[in-house]
Design an enzyme around this catalytic site. Sequence first.
Site, PDB file in Angstrom:
ATOM      1  CD1 TRP A  38      31.765 -14.029  23.687  1.00 28.01           C
ATOM      2  CD2 TRP A  38      32.681 -12.068  24.233  1.00 28.01           C
ATOM      3  NE1 TRP A  38      32.461 -14.191  24.853  1.00 28.01           N
ATOM      4  CE2 TRP A  38      33.031 -13.013  25.206  1.00 28.01           C
ATOM      5  CE3 TRP A  38      33.159 -10.758  24.369  1.00 28.01           C
ATOM      6  CZ2 TRP A  38      33.827 -12.698  26.309  1.00 28.01           C
ATOM      7  CZ3 TRP A  38      33.958 -10.431  25.455  1.00 28.01           C
ATOM      8  CH2 TRP A  38      34.274 -11.403  26.410  1.00 28.01           C
ATOM      9  CB  VAL A  59      23.993 -14.642  12.155  1.00 29.93           C
ATOM     10  CG1 VAL A  59      24.760 -15.261  10.990  1.00 29.93           C
ATOM     11  CG2 VAL A  59      24.948 -14.360  13.320  1.00 29.93           C
ATOM     12  CG  ASP A 114       8.676 -24.000  14.978  1.00 28.11           C
ATOM     13  OD1 ASP A 114       9.757 -24.052  15.611  1.00 28.11           O
ATOM     14  OD2 ASP A 114       7.566 -23.869  15.538  1.00 28.11           O
ATOM     15  CE1 TYR A 162      22.893 -21.039  22.379  1.00 30.02           C
ATOM     16  CE2 TYR A 162      25.058 -20.601  23.337  1.00 30.02           C
ATOM     17  CZ  TYR A 162      24.175 -20.529  22.263  1.00 30.02           C
ATOM     18  OH  TYR A 162      24.586 -19.949  21.085  1.00 30.02           O
ATOM     19  CB  ALA A 168      20.324 -21.118  17.243  1.00 27.50           C
ATOM     20  CB  THR A 198      28.203 -21.199  20.863  1.00 30.65           C
ATOM     21  OG1 THR A 198      28.611 -20.374  21.943  1.00 30.65           O
ATOM     22  CG2 THR A 198      27.774 -22.548  21.431  1.00 30.65           C
TER      23      THR A 198
HETATM   24  N1  NAP Z   1      24.436 -14.453  19.965  1.00 36.44           N
HETATM   25  C1  NAP Z   1      25.658 -14.861  20.301  1.00 36.44           C
HETATM   26  O1  NAP Z   1      26.369 -14.220  21.087  1.00 36.44           O
HETATM   27  C2  NAP Z   1      26.231 -16.123  19.699  1.00 36.44           C
HETATM   28  C3  NAP Z   1      27.502 -16.541  20.101  1.00 36.44           C
HETATM   29  C4  NAP Z   1      28.044 -17.706  19.539  1.00 36.44           C
HETATM   30  C5  NAP Z   1      27.310 -18.415  18.600  1.00 36.44           C
HETATM   31  N2  NAP Z   1      26.071 -18.002  18.244  1.00 36.44           N
HETATM   32  C6  NAP Z   1      25.314 -18.805  17.264  1.00 36.44           C
HETATM   33  O2  NAP Z   1      25.165 -18.052  16.066  1.00 36.44           O
HETATM   34  C7  NAP Z   1      23.943 -18.398  15.431  1.00 36.44           C
HETATM   35  C8  NAP Z   1      23.133 -17.142  15.143  1.00 36.44           C
HETATM   36  O3  NAP Z   1      22.842 -16.511  16.380  1.00 36.44           O
HETATM   37  P1  NAP Z   1      22.174 -15.056  16.462  1.00 36.44           P
HETATM   38  O4  NAP Z   1      22.950 -14.293  17.468  1.00 36.44           O
HETATM   39  O5  NAP Z   1      21.967 -14.511  15.100  1.00 36.44           O
HETATM   40  O6  NAP Z   1      20.783 -15.460  17.113  1.00 36.44           O
HETATM   41  P2  NAP Z   1      19.497 -14.575  17.383  1.00 36.44           P
HETATM   42  O7  NAP Z   1      19.734 -13.156  16.991  1.00 36.44           O
HETATM   43  O8  NAP Z   1      19.028 -14.907  18.739  1.00 36.44           O
HETATM   44  O9  NAP Z   1      18.463 -15.172  16.304  1.00 36.44           O
HETATM   45  C9  NAP Z   1      17.989 -16.470  16.429  1.00 36.44           C
HETATM   46  C10 NAP Z   1      17.145 -16.771  15.232  1.00 36.44           C
HETATM   47  O10 NAP Z   1      16.621 -18.083  15.410  1.00 36.44           O
HETATM   48  C11 NAP Z   1      15.220 -18.003  15.273  1.00 36.44           C
HETATM   49  N3  NAP Z   1      14.558 -19.039  16.028  1.00 36.44           N
HETATM   50  C12 NAP Z   1      14.467 -19.204  17.373  1.00 36.44           C
HETATM   51  N4  NAP Z   1      13.733 -20.284  17.660  1.00 36.44           N
HETATM   52  C13 NAP Z   1      13.358 -20.820  16.475  1.00 36.44           C
HETATM   53  C14 NAP Z   1      12.583 -21.934  16.099  1.00 36.44           C
HETATM   54  N5  NAP Z   1      11.994 -22.731  17.001  1.00 36.44           N
HETATM   55  N6  NAP Z   1      12.431 -22.189  14.785  1.00 36.44           N
HETATM   56  C15 NAP Z   1      12.966 -21.396  13.853  1.00 36.44           C
HETATM   57  N7  NAP Z   1      13.680 -20.312  14.135  1.00 36.44           N
HETATM   58  C16 NAP Z   1      13.869 -20.029  15.446  1.00 36.44           C
HETATM   59  C17 NAP Z   1      14.832 -16.625  15.720  1.00 36.44           C
HETATM   60  O11 NAP Z   1      13.542 -16.308  15.261  1.00 36.44           O
HETATM   61  P3  NAP Z   1      12.594 -15.226  16.023  1.00 36.44           P
HETATM   62  O12 NAP Z   1      13.049 -13.874  15.516  1.00 36.44           O
HETATM   63  O13 NAP Z   1      11.224 -15.592  15.583  1.00 36.44           O
HETATM   64  O14 NAP Z   1      12.816 -15.409  17.493  1.00 36.44           O
HETATM   65  C18 NAP Z   1      15.933 -15.833  15.053  1.00 36.44           C
HETATM   66  O15 NAP Z   1      15.688 -15.653  13.684  1.00 36.44           O
HETATM   67  C19 NAP Z   1      23.247 -19.393  16.366  1.00 36.44           C
HETATM   68  O16 NAP Z   1      23.530 -20.702  15.932  1.00 36.44           O
HETATM   69  C20 NAP Z   1      23.913 -19.157  17.705  1.00 36.44           C
HETATM   70  O17 NAP Z   1      23.884 -20.304  18.530  1.00 36.44           O
HETATM   71  C21 NAP Z   1      25.508 -16.863  18.750  1.00 36.44           C
END
Ligand code: NAP
Length: 293
Positions: free
Chosen positions: A149, A13, A36, A124, A60, A101
Amino acid sequence: MNTVLLLGRTGQVGWELERSLQPLGRVVACARSEADLSRPETLRALVERVRPDVIVNAAAYTAVDAAEQEEDLAYRINADGPAVLAEAARELNAWLVHYSTDYVFDGTRGPYSETDATRPLNAYGRTKRAGEEAIAAAGCKHVILRTSWVYGARGKNFLNTMLRLAREQEVLRVVDDQIGAPTWSRTIADVTAAILTRLDERRFSPDMSGIYHLASQGETSWYGFARLIIEETRSLRESSPRIEAISTEAYPLPAQRPRDSRLDCRKLTEIFRLTFPTWQDAARLCFKDSLVK
Ligand SMILES: NC(=O)c1ccc[n+]([C@@H]2O[C@H](COP(=O)([O-])OP(=O)(O)OC[C@H]3O[C@@H](n4cnc5c(N)ncnc54)[C@H](OP(=O)(O)O)[C@@H]3O)[C@@H](O)[C@H]2O)c1
């Protein structure tokens, strides 16, 4: 001129947000090395330095199964970090946009509205729910977008896993008894930018602040999503695998998932006058944009 502080620029995202937020003003986009969330005590200095009008937190802890073993770390990143961002936002009178989520629900009876009771089934989901509560308790102006998703051309997600397995295996066995709405990361980013534009145009009223559901229209199972992916990307391969529907029990994972985590998104449409693509249309656009040459 607005200043937007974006966290999580390397995520699915966050990557799209860095592009979608450009028309809103100066975007200060941070990776984990610059912001961080597992070190919440460092975040306030960052916010005070940037002095944003809007903080968008796309960072996240998203490893659903690993979180069963690392709930403390996930809690720090998904709840303690956002709590500090929310307090800093309140002090600057800035907006905080944050993502949550469908996994805050137990999945016994979707579609869920924003006021339905939460009951996360896994670690989670518990940490994400705690993040929502911490932001609300801090009392800043906030928009929490619960989505579901998430997939995109970039990153670790179901789409990329299916494309990889389709090259490696003749049969894909995919769960058919969990339903939800696959949501393209670009839809989430574009809707976020549209919300911020609307907020900029209007006088603040407290009822704008709160939780909103944001997902593609329609519903499917992981099996249904896999079928669309394989059919629509046939031109990438010489042959395509057969897809077999299986039950959740046939594919055991450490974290329990909700069976029906559909989100009712009418509040976002009513308050911000925004509509969303169907999950099939969004997926086809994603494939067209990023995959099928
Ligand atoms: N993925 C899904 O299916 C899903 C579903 C529902 C809701 N969401 C929510 O949507 C949002 C975006 O999710 P996404 O799918 O884009 O996630 P993602 O692709 O897993 O990316 C997570 C991001 O968070 C960063 N991150 C992880 N640990 C961190 C830390 N300690 N400090 C700073 N940054 C950190 C990661 O950095 P690195 O690249 O360095 O790891 C990455 O930039 C989140 O809030 C998630 O909970 C996701």
